[in-house]
Write a protein that holds these residues in place. Structure first.
Motif, PDB file in Angstrom:
ATOM      1  N   THR A  74       0.832  -1.199   0.000  1.00  0.00           N
ATOM      2  CA  THR A  74       0.000   0.000   0.000  1.00  0.00           C
ATOM      3  C   THR A  74       0.867   1.249   0.000  1.00  0.00           C
ATOM      4  OG1 THR A  74      -1.699  -1.219   1.215  1.00  0.00           O
ATOM      5  CG2 THR A  74      -1.859   1.200   1.208  1.00  0.00           C
ATOM      6  N   SER A 113       3.638  -0.356   4.238  1.00  0.00           N
ATOM      7  CA  SER A 113       2.404  -0.863   4.843  1.00  0.00           C
ATOM      8  C   SER A 113       1.654  -1.691   3.818  1.00  0.00           C
ATOM      9  CB  SER A 113       1.518   0.279   5.352  1.00  0.00           C
ATOM     10  OG  SER A 113       1.061   1.076   4.264  1.00  0.00           O
ATOM     11  N   THR A 114       0.841  -2.639   4.321  1.00  0.00           N
ATOM     12  CA  THR A 114      -0.037  -3.450   3.482  1.00  0.00           C
ATOM     13  C   THR A 114      -1.405  -3.520   4.153  1.00  0.00           C
ATOM     14  OG1 THR A 114       0.598  -5.529   4.587  1.00  0.00           O
ATOM     15  CG2 THR A 114       1.907  -4.844   2.671  1.00  0.00           C
ATOM     16  N   THR A 115      -2.389  -3.872   3.377  1.00  0.00           N
ATOM     17  CA  THR A 115      -3.743  -4.015   3.910  1.00  0.00           C
ATOM     18  C   THR A 115      -4.251  -5.424   3.652  1.00  0.00           C
ATOM     19  OG1 THR A 115      -4.691  -3.169   1.850  1.00  0.00           O
ATOM     20  CG2 THR A 115      -4.286  -1.577   3.619  1.00  0.00           C
ATOM     21  N   PRO A 124     -10.744  -6.341   8.819  1.00  0.00           N
ATOM     22  CA  PRO A 124      -9.808  -5.538   8.021  1.00  0.00           C
ATOM     23  C   PRO A 124      -8.683  -5.007   8.907  1.00  0.00           C
ATOM     24  CG  PRO A 124     -12.064  -4.933   7.520  1.00  0.00           C
ATOM     25  CD  PRO A 124     -12.128  -5.822   8.729  1.00  0.00           C
ATOM     26  N   CYS A 125      -7.470  -5.095   8.389  1.00  0.00           N
ATOM     27  CA  CYS A 125      -6.322  -4.642   9.175  1.00  0.00           C
ATOM     28  C   CYS A 125      -5.258  -4.058   8.265  1.00  0.00           C
ATOM     29  CB  CYS A 125      -5.744  -5.777  10.019  1.00  0.00           C
ATOM     30  SG  CYS A 125      -5.104  -7.152   9.045  1.00  0.00           S
ATOM     31  N   THR A 126      -4.356  -3.345   8.853  1.00  0.00           N
ATOM     32  CA  THR A 126      -3.229  -2.725   8.144  1.00  0.00           C
ATOM     33  C   THR A 126      -1.953  -3.119   8.851  1.00  0.00           C
ATOM     34  OG1 THR A 126      -4.599  -0.841   7.457  1.00  0.00           O
ATOM     35  CG2 THR A 126      -2.202  -0.557   7.383  1.00  0.00           C
ATOM     36  N   ALA A 174       0.566  -6.589  11.996  1.00  0.00           N
ATOM     37  CA  ALA A 174      -0.754  -6.263  11.450  1.00  0.00           C
ATOM     38  C   ALA A 174      -1.715  -5.974  12.607  1.00  0.00           C
ATOM     39  CB  ALA A 174      -1.281  -7.417  10.611  1.00  0.00           C
ATOM     40  N   ASP A 177      -8.069  -2.431  11.932  1.00  0.00           N
ATOM     41  CA  ASP A 177      -8.331  -1.018  11.678  1.00  0.00           C
ATOM     42  C   ASP A 177      -9.252  -0.398  12.725  1.00  0.00           C
ATOM     43  OD1 ASP A 177      -6.774  -1.280   9.433  1.00  0.00           O
ATOM     44  OD2 ASP A 177      -8.461  -1.448   8.034  1.00  0.00           O
TER      45      ASP A 177
END
Length: 279
Positions: A74, A113-115, A124-126, A174, A177
């Motif tokens: 991301t 960062s990745t999602t 959902p997480c980042t 991770a 969100d």
């Protein structure tokens, strides 16, 4: 009596004319122009350089989940770094020189960062990803000197070679969100490999002494993409898309034999005057 004097005078006149005829004329010696020897600066040299590089990562990708889906990070950012290096070269003539250089790009930190989804149940997480890279750059270079103006000699150049890029381990965490929690940190083993690279340079040389030149310049270095990290915990491997380095450099070159003074004026050898020849 008068006849005797007239005879003596005629004899003296004839003798004088004969001596004058026997005296060879003296040819003037032409003045030779000074001999000017044009010399060129040639020879081997050593160089050393330091620089500050503004790095630009072109992106990164990784396999997500079961390794059958490659996606982009991301965000992927590579921080600035320093370089230090040296080399050996040859000044071909007043306008062309070549050298072989090896320099080291010090640690440049990576923030990315990745999602996706994480936690139980999945939400959902980042992820926050941290690593760093360093690189050895081996380059063959050629430069064209664009004339000398006082003590300054501007130049342009290009180089081609290879870079060994070493990524350190990538650590990622991770977090959901919605703030529900974070997974444990996962470490992916960093990779190292050789890659194709090229460079473009411009700057100016500054005469410090007869055999020492300072060098101020700019170098654009492009390094191709390659492996970045390995597989771990259902994620990876990853690769970067390559990076560019915009580098401000300062250095010096030591030219062997650069203090040999050229012969600017050499007078013609003295030619003895031609002596009169009597017959």
């Amino acid at each position: 009596m008068k006849r005797s004097l007239a005879g003596i005078f005629a004899a003296l006149l004839m003798t004088s004319n004969a001596l004058a005829a026997d005296l060879a004329p003296v040819e003037p010696v032409p003045e030779m122009p000074p001999e000017v020897t044009v010399t060129e600066t040639t020879g081997w040299y050593l160089r050393g350089d330091v620089g500050y590089g503004f790095t630009d990562l072109r992106g990164a990708r990784y396999f997500q989940g079961s390794n059958d889906n490659e996606v982009d990070f991301t965000s992927a950012d590579l921080r600035d770094s320093f370089t230090v290096g040296g080399g050996v070269g040859y000044q071909v003539n007043n306008y062309l020189r070549t050298d072989l250089t090896l320099d080291y790009l010090t640690k440049a930190d990576f923030h990315g960062s990745t999602t996706g989804e994480c936690g139980s149940p999945l939400e959902p997480c980042t992820s926050s990803d941290r690593s760093s890279l360093s690189a050895w750059n081996l380059m063959a270079n050629a430069y064209v000197d664009l004339g000398t103006y006082g003590i300054f000699t501007p130049y342009a150049g290009a180089g081609i070679g290879g870079s060994y890029v070493k990524w350190n381990n990538l650590r990622n965490v991770a977090c959901q969100d919605d703030g529900g929690g974070c997974d444990d940190e996962v470490t992916h083993k960093g990779k190292g490999n050789w890659r194709f690279s090229y460079a473009l340079m411009a700057g100016t040389s500054i005469d410090v002494s007869c055999n020492v030149k300072a060098d101020l310049g700019y170098r654009f270095l492009h390094v191709n993409g390659g492996s970045m990290f390995g597989y771990a915990e259902n994620g990876g491997p990853g690769r970067d898309k390559g990076f560019n380095v915009h580098e401000v450099r300062a250095g010096a070159r030591y030219l062997f034999g650069g203090c040999q003074e050229p012969v600017a004026y050499e007078p013609a050898p003295a030619i003895p005057l031609q002596q009169p020849v009597y017959k």
